[in-house]
Scaffold this active site. Structure first.
Site, mmCIF file in Angstrom:
data_model
loop_
_atom_site.group_PDB
_atom_site.id
_atom_site.type_symbol
_atom_site.label_atom_id
_atom_site.label_comp_id
_atom_site.label_asym_id
_atom_site.label_seq_id
_atom_site.Cartn_x
_atom_site.Cartn_y
_atom_site.Cartn_z
ATOM 1 C CG ASP A 26 -1.931 1.072 1.269
ATOM 2 O OD1 ASP A 26 -2.997 0.861 1.845
ATOM 3 O OD2 ASP A 26 -1.664 2.172 0.731
ATOM 4 C CD GLU A 29 -5.323 -1.389 -0.292
ATOM 5 O OE1 GLU A 29 -5.658 -2.214 0.529
ATOM 6 O OE2 GLU A 29 -6.044 -0.417 -0.630
HETATM 7 P P1 TTP Z 1 -5.123 5.101 0.992
HETATM 8 O O1 TTP Z 1 -4.115 4.042 0.676
HETATM 9 O O2 TTP Z 1 -6.244 4.754 1.897
HETATM 10 O O3 TTP Z 1 -4.406 6.356 1.638
HETATM 11 P P2 TTP Z 1 -3.003 6.989 1.325
HETATM 12 O O4 TTP Z 1 -2.222 6.198 0.353
HETATM 13 O O5 TTP Z 1 -3.197 8.423 0.968
HETATM 14 O O6 TTP Z 1 -2.295 6.959 2.743
HETATM 15 P P3 TTP Z 1 -1.723 5.698 3.535
HETATM 16 O O7 TTP Z 1 -0.260 5.988 3.702
HETATM 17 O O8 TTP Z 1 -2.444 5.685 4.824
HETATM 18 O O9 TTP Z 1 -1.975 4.499 2.697
HETATM 19 O O10 TTP Z 1 -5.751 5.641 -0.337
HETATM 20 C C1 TTP Z 1 -5.020 5.780 -1.535
HETATM 21 C C2 TTP Z 1 -5.451 7.031 -2.265
HETATM 22 O O11 TTP Z 1 -6.830 6.987 -2.535
HETATM 23 C C3 TTP Z 1 -5.207 8.281 -1.489
HETATM 24 O O12 TTP Z 1 -3.891 8.809 -1.679
HETATM 25 C C4 TTP Z 1 -6.275 9.197 -1.997
HETATM 26 C C5 TTP Z 1 -7.412 8.284 -2.410
HETATM 27 N N1 TTP Z 1 -8.466 8.316 -1.390
HETATM 28 C C6 TTP Z 1 -9.504 9.217 -1.563
HETATM 29 O O13 TTP Z 1 -9.553 9.964 -2.550
HETATM 30 N N2 TTP Z 1 -10.495 9.284 -0.603
HETATM 31 C C7 TTP Z 1 -10.487 8.493 0.516
HETATM 32 O O14 TTP Z 1 -11.375 8.589 1.353
HETATM 33 C C8 TTP Z 1 -9.405 7.558 0.671
HETATM 34 C C9 TTP Z 1 -9.353 6.666 1.888
HETATM 35 C C10 TTP Z 1 -8.426 7.503 -0.310
HETATM 36 MG MG MG Z 2 -2.032 4.136 0.581
#
Ligand code: TTP
Ligand code: MG
Length: 418
Positions: free
Chosen positions: A14, A109
């Site tokens: 991820d 992911e």
């Molecule tokens: P995530 O993998 O949930 O978050 P992230 O990569 O930003 O942070 P982390 O280090 O905790 O993994 O989500 C991946 C991308 O998806 C994120 O960069 C932006 C998008 N996203 C949204 O647009 N809205 C949301 O509510 C979430 C959870 C993610």
């Molecule tokens: Mg992420």
């Protein structure tokens, strides 16, 4: 003597603060600052934010007004989806280089099944580190990886030491790693179920494990209770499921004596590439990605992949990619080759979204020739034809490229295309 079954090794990757990290990469002046991706204002929500902004309590899906209050000095950017999709695709290519079984879950992911590629979890950890390194080198981005004997534990593991984490959870460590976590970490426990469990004093996973049998079933029903208890014990049989696009065709062969001579290795590459391409034409498909698998005499297995600029069903193109992967991405360090495989994935019907495929005259000639060869082979058996001249290219001149390490009768000749 039958070998013990290979241990399952699953990786979950991820990316860290994905959209925000891509923006920081594009504009290094943002590094170290609280950055929020989203639209400001009453109706806006936060897509994601940098880890610096998270220190202020900003989170994905939070109303922008809340985020503005928590972190008034943050930089805001609206986000550029097409850029993130491009980056995601390139990361996917990296993952495809490590396993033919990649299951994307979202834009940032994915699961990879390394069973049979990594001998054990420690080896899985080494490969996960390599995956992270390759993504960092190529994309200048960090991701967090979890390595475990199944999908559920791998996903839990990748989240434990974000950002830039790498955590292995073997079954033995389920009590120390998994049980202290809140029940929400179990797949299938949403906010409502969590609330019901909390009302009963069941807050952490260990509370479920220790609950008297029957209690959970009374709260959640028999089926859900059984499912959650299996996960709580770290048990999960779900397979990593590549989409249709990741289906693959491959051919591999183990050699009685390790291959060491470059000519023999090239001959083996050629034979495998030819077999795979023939199978593609037989299936009426073209492939976007070429995989190479090499197992050395001391049992190290390495897989590498390359995505082609255009999908193909031609042995020449598959071979060229396999040769390039071998030349540039495999370090034998003096060892011989015990097993060599060539495969293709990213399969699709020809002509879908690739108008240029048939515009290249040489490719068309090669394809016509290949079809004729396929027909002759089908009529007269494989001894009737060789692929020698057809596949020989200048950089193999001088090698014994008869296209077949198993049947000398195949080494007759075909007209060259050029
Ligand atoms: P995530 O993998 O949930 O978050 P992230 O990569 O930003 O942070 P982390 O280090 O905790 O993994 O989500 C991946 C991308 O998806 C994120 O960069 C932006 C998008 N996203 C949204 O647009 N809205 C949301 O509510 C979430 C959870 C993610
Ligand atoms: Mg992420």
């Amino acid at each position: 003597m039958p070998r013990a079954p290979l241990p399952r090794v699953v990786v979950h990757l991820d990316m860290d603060a994905f959209y925000a990290s891509v923006e920081v990469r594009e504009d290094p002046s943002l590094r170290g600052r609280p950055l929020i991706i989203g639209h400001r204002g009453r109706r806006g929500v936060v897509s994601t934010c940098s880890y610096e902004a998270r220190r202020f309590g900003v989170r994905s899906a939070m109303p922008s007004v809340t985020a503005e209050r928590l972190c008034p000095d943050a930089v805001w950017l609206p986000g550029r989806m097409s850029l993130y999709v491009d980056v995601s695709r390139r990361i996917r290519e990296v993952l495809d280089g490590f396993s033919p079984l990649v299951e994307p879950l979202s834009i940032d992911e994915a699961f990879l099944d390394l069973t049979g590629i990594a001998h054990d979890l420690a080896d899985g950890r080494r490969i996960a580190a390599e995956i992270k390194r390759e993504i960092r080198d190529r994309e200048r981005l960090t991701g967090s990886a979890g390595v475990a004997p199944n999908k559920f534990l791998a996903k839990v593991a990748s989240d434990l030491e974000k950002p830039d984490g790498l955590v292995v959870i073997p079954l033995e460590e389920v009590p120390t790693r998994l049980w202290p976590l809140p029940v929400e970490r179990l797949w299938g426990v949403g906010p409502k179920t969590a609330e019901r469990l909390r009302e009963q004093g069941l807050v952490r996973i260990v509370d479920l494990v220790n609950a008297p049998s029957g209690r959970l079933a009374r709260i959640l029903g028999e089926g859900s209770a059984e499912h959650l208890l299996a996960l709580a014990q770290g048990r999960d049989d779900r397979a990593v499921q590549p989409g249709r696009e990741a289906k693959s065709i491959s051919e591999e062969r183990t050699y009685g004596e390790d291959l060491t001579r470059p000519a023999d290795i090239d001959k083996a590459l050629l034979a495998r590439a030819d077999g795979v391409a023939r199978e593609l034409r037989h299936e009426g498909l073209v492939a976007r990605t070429v995989h190479l698998k090499v197992r050395t005499g001391d049992f190290e297995t390495v897989t590498r992949a390359k995505t082609l600029s255009e999908p193909t069903d031609l042995a020449e193109v598959v071979l060229e990619a396999a040769r390039e992967l071998f030349r540039e991405r495999i370090a034998l360090k003096g060892r011989g080759i015990r097993l060599l495989g060539v495969g293709v994935s990213g399969l699709e019907a020809p002509g879908v979204g690739q108008p240029s495929l048939f515009s290249d005259e040489r490719q068309e000639k090669l394809r016509a020739l290949a079809r004729t060869a396929d027909e002759i082979r089908e009529k007269f058996g494989k001894a009737a034809l060789a692929r020698a001249r057809l596949l020989a290219t200048p950089n193999t001149t001088g090698t014994d490229a008869d296209g077949s390490e198993d049947d000398a009768a195949e080494a007759s000749s075909l007209p060259s295309v050029d």
